[in-house]
Structure formats: C-alpha cells, structure tokens
Design an enzyme around this catalytic site. Sequence first.
Site, PDB file in Angstrom:
ATOM      1  N   LYS A  97       7.888  -3.237 -11.995  1.00 35.22           N
ATOM      2  CA  LYS A  97       7.939  -2.753 -10.604  1.00 35.22           C
ATOM      3  C   LYS A  97       6.690  -1.932 -10.263  1.00 35.22           C
ATOM      4  O   LYS A  97       6.237  -1.928  -9.121  1.00 35.22           O
ATOM      5  CB  LYS A  97       9.209  -1.925 -10.384  1.00 35.22           C
TER       6      LYS A  97
ATOM      7  N   THR B 129      11.194   1.187  -6.823  1.00 33.37           N
ATOM      8  CA  THR B 129      12.324   1.900  -7.410  1.00 33.37           C
ATOM      9  C   THR B 129      11.927   3.237  -8.030  1.00 33.37           C
ATOM     10  O   THR B 129      10.796   3.395  -8.520  1.00 33.37           O
ATOM     11  CB  THR B 129      12.969   1.023  -8.509  1.00 33.37           C
TER      12      THR B 129
ATOM     13  N   TYR C 290      11.499  -3.270 -16.953  1.00 35.15           N
ATOM     14  CA  TYR C 290      11.818  -3.346 -15.512  1.00 35.15           C
ATOM     15  C   TYR C 290      10.926  -2.385 -14.720  1.00 35.15           C
ATOM     16  O   TYR C 290      10.283  -2.771 -13.743  1.00 35.15           O
ATOM     17  CB  TYR C 290      13.298  -3.006 -15.300  1.00 35.15           C
TER      18      TYR C 290
ATOM     19  N   GLU D 274      12.842   4.072 -10.799  1.00 38.51           N
ATOM     20  CA  GLU D 274      12.578   3.781 -12.220  1.00 38.51           C
ATOM     21  C   GLU D 274      11.082   3.808 -12.509  1.00 38.51           C
ATOM     22  O   GLU D 274      10.676   3.954 -13.658  1.00 38.51           O
ATOM     23  CB  GLU D 274      13.135   2.405 -12.592  1.00 38.51           C
TER      24      GLU D 274
HETATM   25  P1  NAP Z   1      21.063  -7.073  -7.136  1.00 40.77           P
HETATM   26  O1  NAP Z   1      22.401  -6.827  -6.528  1.00 40.77           O
HETATM   27  O2  NAP Z   1      20.934  -7.274  -8.592  1.00 40.77           O
HETATM   28  O3  NAP Z   1      20.440  -8.345  -6.382  1.00 40.77           O
HETATM   29  C1  NAP Z   1      19.296  -8.992  -6.853  1.00 40.77           C
HETATM   30  C2  NAP Z   1      19.055 -10.246  -6.034  1.00 40.77           C
HETATM   31  O4  NAP Z   1      17.904 -10.917  -6.563  1.00 40.77           O
HETATM   32  C3  NAP Z   1      20.201 -11.260  -6.085  1.00 40.77           C
HETATM   33  O5  NAP Z   1      20.300 -11.886  -4.824  1.00 40.77           O
HETATM   34  C4  NAP Z   1      19.701 -12.259  -7.135  1.00 40.77           C
HETATM   35  O6  NAP Z   1      20.254 -13.555  -6.993  1.00 40.77           O
HETATM   36  C5  NAP Z   1      18.228 -12.283  -6.771  1.00 40.77           C
HETATM   37  N1  NAP Z   1      17.377 -12.813  -7.840  1.00 40.77           N
HETATM   38  C6  NAP Z   1      17.343 -12.453  -9.152  1.00 40.77           C
HETATM   39  N2  NAP Z   1      16.409 -13.151  -9.810  1.00 40.77           N
HETATM   40  C7  NAP Z   1      15.846 -13.987  -8.902  1.00 40.77           C
HETATM   41  C8  NAP Z   1      14.830 -14.981  -8.964  1.00 40.77           C
HETATM   42  N3  NAP Z   1      14.215 -15.279 -10.120  1.00 40.77           N
HETATM   43  N4  NAP Z   1      14.486 -15.641  -7.826  1.00 40.77           N
HETATM   44  C9  NAP Z   1      15.126 -15.375  -6.671  1.00 40.77           C
HETATM   45  N5  NAP Z   1      16.114 -14.472  -6.541  1.00 40.77           N
HETATM   46  C10 NAP Z   1      16.449 -13.775  -7.649  1.00 40.77           C
HETATM   47  O7  NAP Z   1      20.051  -5.899  -6.747  1.00 40.77           O
HETATM   48  P2  NAP Z   1      20.157  -4.807  -5.568  1.00 40.77           P
HETATM   49  O8  NAP Z   1      20.841  -3.617  -6.098  1.00 40.77           O
HETATM   50  O9  NAP Z   1      20.605  -5.463  -4.336  1.00 40.77           O
HETATM   51  O10 NAP Z   1      18.623  -4.398  -5.448  1.00 40.77           O
HETATM   52  C11 NAP Z   1      17.743  -5.064  -4.537  1.00 40.77           C
HETATM   53  C12 NAP Z   1      16.307  -4.784  -4.932  1.00 40.77           C
HETATM   54  O11 NAP Z   1      16.060  -3.395  -4.896  1.00 40.77           O
HETATM   55  C13 NAP Z   1      15.936  -5.213  -6.332  1.00 40.77           C
HETATM   56  O12 NAP Z   1      14.588  -5.629  -6.295  1.00 40.77           O
HETATM   57  C14 NAP Z   1      16.060  -3.948  -7.164  1.00 40.77           C
HETATM   58  O13 NAP Z   1      15.220  -4.021  -8.287  1.00 40.77           O
HETATM   59  C15 NAP Z   1      15.609  -2.926  -6.162  1.00 40.77           C
HETATM   60  N6  NAP Z   1      16.174  -1.583  -6.288  1.00 40.77           N
HETATM   61  C16 NAP Z   1      17.512  -1.390  -6.350  1.00 40.77           C
HETATM   62  C17 NAP Z   1      18.022  -0.102  -6.411  1.00 40.77           C
HETATM   63  C18 NAP Z   1      19.503   0.155  -6.462  1.00 40.77           C
HETATM   64  O14 NAP Z   1      19.891   1.282  -6.824  1.00 40.77           O
HETATM   65  N7  NAP Z   1      20.343  -0.775  -6.069  1.00 40.77           N
HETATM   66  C19 NAP Z   1      17.146   0.988  -6.401  1.00 40.77           C
HETATM   67  C20 NAP Z   1      15.782   0.754  -6.328  1.00 40.77           C
HETATM   68  C21 NAP Z   1      15.302  -0.533  -6.254  1.00 40.77           C
HETATM   69  P3  NAP Z   1      21.693 -13.933  -7.648  1.00 40.77           P
HETATM   70  O15 NAP Z   1      22.727 -13.396  -6.688  1.00 40.77           O
HETATM   71  O16 NAP Z   1      21.637 -15.403  -7.709  1.00 40.77           O
HETATM   72  O17 NAP Z   1      21.745 -13.254  -8.992  1.00 40.77           O
HETATM   73  O1  G4F Z   2      23.752   2.176 -13.216  1.00 35.32           O
HETATM   74  P1  G4F Z   2      22.579   1.995 -14.111  1.00 35.32           P
HETATM   75  O2  G4F Z   2      22.519   0.743 -14.919  1.00 35.32           O
HETATM   76  O3  G4F Z   2      21.301   2.146 -13.175  1.00 35.32           O
HETATM   77  P2  G4F Z   2      19.768   2.458 -13.485  1.00 35.32           P
HETATM   78  O4  G4F Z   2      19.402   2.138 -14.869  1.00 35.32           O
HETATM   79  O5  G4F Z   2      19.504   3.840 -13.008  1.00 35.32           O
HETATM   80  O6  G4F Z   2      19.044   1.393 -12.543  1.00 35.32           O
HETATM   81  C1  G4F Z   2      19.474   1.187 -11.204  1.00 35.32           C
HETATM   82  O7  G4F Z   2      18.795   2.086 -10.351  1.00 35.32           O
HETATM   83  C2  G4F Z   2      17.366   1.887 -10.297  1.00 35.32           C
HETATM   84  C3  G4F Z   2      16.813   2.956  -9.349  1.00 35.32           C
HETATM   85  O8  G4F Z   2      16.507   4.114 -10.074  1.00 35.32           O
HETATM   86  C4  G4F Z   2      17.096   0.488  -9.792  1.00 35.32           C
HETATM   87  F1  G4F Z   2      15.753   0.300  -9.683  1.00 35.32           F
HETATM   88  C5  G4F Z   2      17.699  -0.522 -10.747  1.00 35.32           C
HETATM   89  O9  G4F Z   2      17.491  -1.834 -10.213  1.00 35.32           O
HETATM   90  C6  G4F Z   2      19.195  -0.264 -10.838  1.00 35.32           C
HETATM   91  O10 G4F Z   2      19.780  -0.546  -9.589  1.00 35.32           O
HETATM   92  O11 G4F Z   2      22.465   3.227 -15.113  1.00 35.32           O
HETATM   93  C7  G4F Z   2      22.457   4.560 -14.642  1.00 35.32           C
HETATM   94  C8  G4F Z   2      22.544   5.501 -15.832  1.00 35.32           C
HETATM   95  C9  G4F Z   2      21.536   5.203 -16.932  1.00 35.32           C
HETATM   96  O12 G4F Z   2      20.983   6.411 -17.386  1.00 35.32           O
HETATM   97  C10 G4F Z   2      22.361   4.572 -18.050  1.00 35.32           C
HETATM   98  O13 G4F Z   2      21.859   4.812 -19.365  1.00 35.32           O
HETATM   99  O14 G4F Z   2      23.839   5.335 -16.429  1.00 35.32           O
HETATM  100  C11 G4F Z   2      23.679   5.294 -17.835  1.00 35.32           C
HETATM  101  N1  G4F Z   2      24.831   4.590 -18.417  1.00 35.32           N
HETATM  102  C12 G4F Z   2      25.739   5.166 -19.247  1.00 35.32           C
HETATM  103  N2  G4F Z   2      26.642   4.270 -19.631  1.00 35.32           N
HETATM  104  C13 G4F Z   2      25.166   3.310 -18.244  1.00 35.32           C
HETATM  105  C14 G4F Z   2      26.309   3.092 -19.014  1.00 35.32           C
HETATM  106  N3  G4F Z   2      24.605   2.322 -17.500  1.00 35.32           N
HETATM  107  C15 G4F Z   2      25.215   1.098 -17.511  1.00 35.32           C
HETATM  108  N4  G4F Z   2      24.682   0.119 -16.748  1.00 35.32           N
HETATM  109  N5  G4F Z   2      26.325   0.837 -18.290  1.00 35.32           N
HETATM  110  C16 G4F Z   2      26.904   1.815 -19.061  1.00 35.32           C
HETATM  111  O15 G4F Z   2      27.906   1.557 -19.736  1.00 35.32           O
END
Ligand code: NAP
Ligand code: G4F
Length: 348
Positions: A161, A134, A157, A136
């Site tokens: 990672k 990520t 987090y 992050e």
């Molecule tokens: P998500 O919607 O939160 O999905 C996370 C998945 O992990 C869900 O299927 C969840 O199961 C499963 N999980 C959580 N804890 C677990 C455990 N202990 N054992 C087995 N499964 C578990 O996340 P996403 O947005 O699809 O992201 C996918 C991956 O990419 C994650 O590793 C995240 O950190 C990474 N990532 C995401 C972003 C982004 O912007 N979306 C960016 C960079 C990296 P449940 O459905 O049961 O909760």
């Molecule tokens: O949507 P966010 O919670 O995403 P964040 O923290 O960037 O993390 C996501 O992206 C990462 C990749 O860079 C992934 F690795 C991670 O698993 C996840 O998918 O927050 C985005 C921004 C932050 O700066 C947060 O402080 O939005 C700001 N924010 C402002 N108000 C908020 C809120 N975030 C959340 N969740 N809720 C609020 O009310």
Amino acid sequence: MTRALITGITGQDGSYLAEHLLAEGYEVHGLIRRASTFNTDRIDHLYQDPHAPGATLFLHHADLTDGSGLRHVLESVQPTEVYNLAAQSHVAVSFKQPEYSADVDGLGPLRLLEAIRDVQGRTGQVIRMYQAGTSEMFGGSPPPQSEGTAFYPRSPYGAAKVMAHHLVVNYREAYGLHASNGILFNHESERRGETFVTRKITRAATRIKLGLQDVLYLGNLDAERDWGHAEDYVRAMHLMLQQDEPGDYVIATGESHTVRSFVNKVFAALGLEPERYVRIDPNYYRPTEVDALRGDASRARAALGWEPRVGIDELVRRMVAHDLELAKQELTLRKAGHVVAQRGAAGA
Ligand code: NAP
Ligand code: G4F
C-alpha cells in the site's frame, strides 16, 4: 449524470460507496472478479437489470492483476471518477501470500494509473482517481498518526500500500493526474468480512449467546485500533474527489481502543463474561504487529468538512444487533432440521 467506476464494489466499502453514489445520482459501474459462485452478496440489494431503461448500476468482470482487462473496462465505461478499493485486504493473509498481495495491492494501482493516463490522454476527458490507502502504512510509527507521519509498514500488505501511495503522488506530479490518497484507519460495519477481528468477535459472541458456539479463539488482544463505521468513511472518499485539487487525507475518529476492550464491550452488550469464552490461539499472532493506531484527521475536517458520525459504542451496538439477528435465523434453521454449514478461514 456523473459516471463512476468502483473496483472492489463487492467488498464492504464498495457496497457502501455504491449506495452513496447512487443516492447522489451517479451512474455506477463496478468491477467484479469471476468466481465459481456468486460473490455479490453485499450489493445484491442494489442490483438492477442492465437492460432496463434508466438502469444506473452496471457490473463488469475484471481483475487488478490483469492490466489489459482494466484498460478495456475504462475505455468502454469512460468514467469521470475511479475509486480503487479492490485489494487483498487482510493483513495476516498478506504474510501467507506476499507476492499475490503485492501484485494486487501495489502493482494493481499502477496498472490502473497507467490505464487512466492512456484513456485520459486519448479522450481528453479528465478522470479523477481515489486510492484506498491505509493506516497500516504507518505501522510502527507511534500515534497520533497524520499525513506528516513517516510510513513504517509492518506487513507485505502495508508495504504494497505504501508503494501504491507513492505511485499516486508520482503520477499526480509527473502527469498532472487528479489522483488522491485516502489514508483510512480501520472501519467496520455489519458488512465487515468475518475474518477481521471486530466482526469475528460480534459473530462469535452472538452465536455463543444463543448456544450455537462454545469458544472464541483470538490472537493479540493488546493491539490498539481507531475504529469507525464504513458508512462515514465512504463519504470521505467521495468528498476527496470533489475537491479542485487532489490531495492526501487521513480519515479517522481520533479515538483508539484495544482489541480486549472491543471484546469486553461486545460481551457486555450481550450480558456475557468474556473470561468464560475467549481463548488465545497463538496461530492468530502476526510475525510483526502494528501495536497502536490513532489517527489525526484534522486536515480532512478542515478541508473536506468531514466528520465521523458513528462512535465506538454505536458501532458495537449496530454490529451486535445485526449479528444477533443472523444467529437467531441460524438457530431457527437448525431447529427446523436444516444443516447449516460451519464457516472458518485458515489463520485469520
Ligand atoms: P474487502 O471487504 O476485503 O473488499 C475488497 C474488495 O476487493 C472485494 O470486492 C474483492 O473482491 C476485491 N478484490 C480482491 N482482490 C481483487 C483482485 N485481484 N481484482 C479485483 N478485485 C479484487 O475490503 P474493504 O474493507 O472494503 O476495503 C476496501 C479497500 O480499502 C481495500 O483496498 C483495503 O485495503 C482498504 N482499506 C480498508 C480499511 C478497513 O478498515 N476496511 C482501512 C484502510 C484501507 P471479492 O468480493 O471477489 O473478494
Ligand atoms: O481486524 P484486523 O484483521 O485488522 P487490521 O490488521 O488492523 O487491518 C484492517 O485495517 C487496516 C487499516 O488499519 C486495513 F488497511 C486492512 O485492510 C484491514 O481492514 O486486526 C486488528 C487487530 C490486529 O492487531 C490483530 O493482530 O486485531 C488483532 N487480532 C487479534 N486476534 C486479530 C485476531 N485479528 C484477526 N483478524 N483475527 C484474530 O483472531
């Protein structure tokens, strides 16, 4: 038929990746966590009766905190590709549950790497692995961020990672595993979890539009993110595992916007003035913030031929259209006298 195992198949990315691999002709196996209610909403449309001849999607119970269970699944499935998408993926929650987040997001990939090493060593069948890294991990390092940018995580987090990232590199060098790190910047969609900021905004604004909600509480509006669409990003994961050599790749659009700008786009699309509805709740501030993320995906563009197809305006359009439909359904149910539960999550 290529056989893939996806951890986190019930999540946003897992559901899109499963669709993509099934369309590519794969047999797909997914890990799901045991829950007291069904947690398969995002993949229900893909469900196949595993007894049916020709079934290509299979689900297995396992958890990244349980190494022996992971090993059993790997042994029985014998995949050639493993996509490790499972994680406690919420940054704010990782400050509340740091040990658990480190266990799942840092040690979880280690358990998987060890299981892959064992099974591959015993069977001789090469298992390629994708690790969901990520942006992050870059945290406090200023943009633009690329593969050469120093990691400076700003949350439990992000730190977990980073550990996983280095373990993948080490297992590649130490044992010759075909293991790759995707360093993905934020990617969103109509299936995004409702406590991430983009979806929180589109859900709230569409409900406000239909009179179902009065106010939207948010935290830091000045943070900048590089937001793409998840459909584009799962294509990149697949491409990484099709390369002869494993590697690490940044995946991003190269454009960033503030949270405030995302709010403005969404409210404008609905003909609403955000000033009337958006309030700040400091409970949503994080102990340390990642101020600005903007990725440089030149390596992925050159080596994988990957390009994002969905830009910010199309992303907003799709999410708003989807959530407006959900809000209309809710309104219809309420008018018909049904009790529709309010949902929320602590501090996220
Ligand atoms: P998500 O919607 O939160 O999905 C996370 C998945 O992990 C869900 O299927 C969840 O199961 C499963 N999980 C959580 N804890 C677990 C455990 N202990 N054992 C087995 N499964 C578990 O996340 P996403 O947005 O699809 O992201 C996918 C991956 O990419 C994650 O590793 C995240 O950190 C990474 N990532 C995401 C972003 C982004 O912007 N979306 C960016 C960079 C990296 P449940 O459905 O049961 O909760
Ligand atoms: O949507 P966010 O919670 O995403 P964040 O923290 O960037 O993390 C996501 O992206 C990462 C990749 O860079 C992934 F690795 C991670 O698993 C996840 O998918 O927050 C985005 C921004 C932050 O700066 C947060 O402080 O939005 C700001 N924010 C402002 N108000 C908020 C809120 N975030 C959340 N969740 N809720 C609020 O009310």
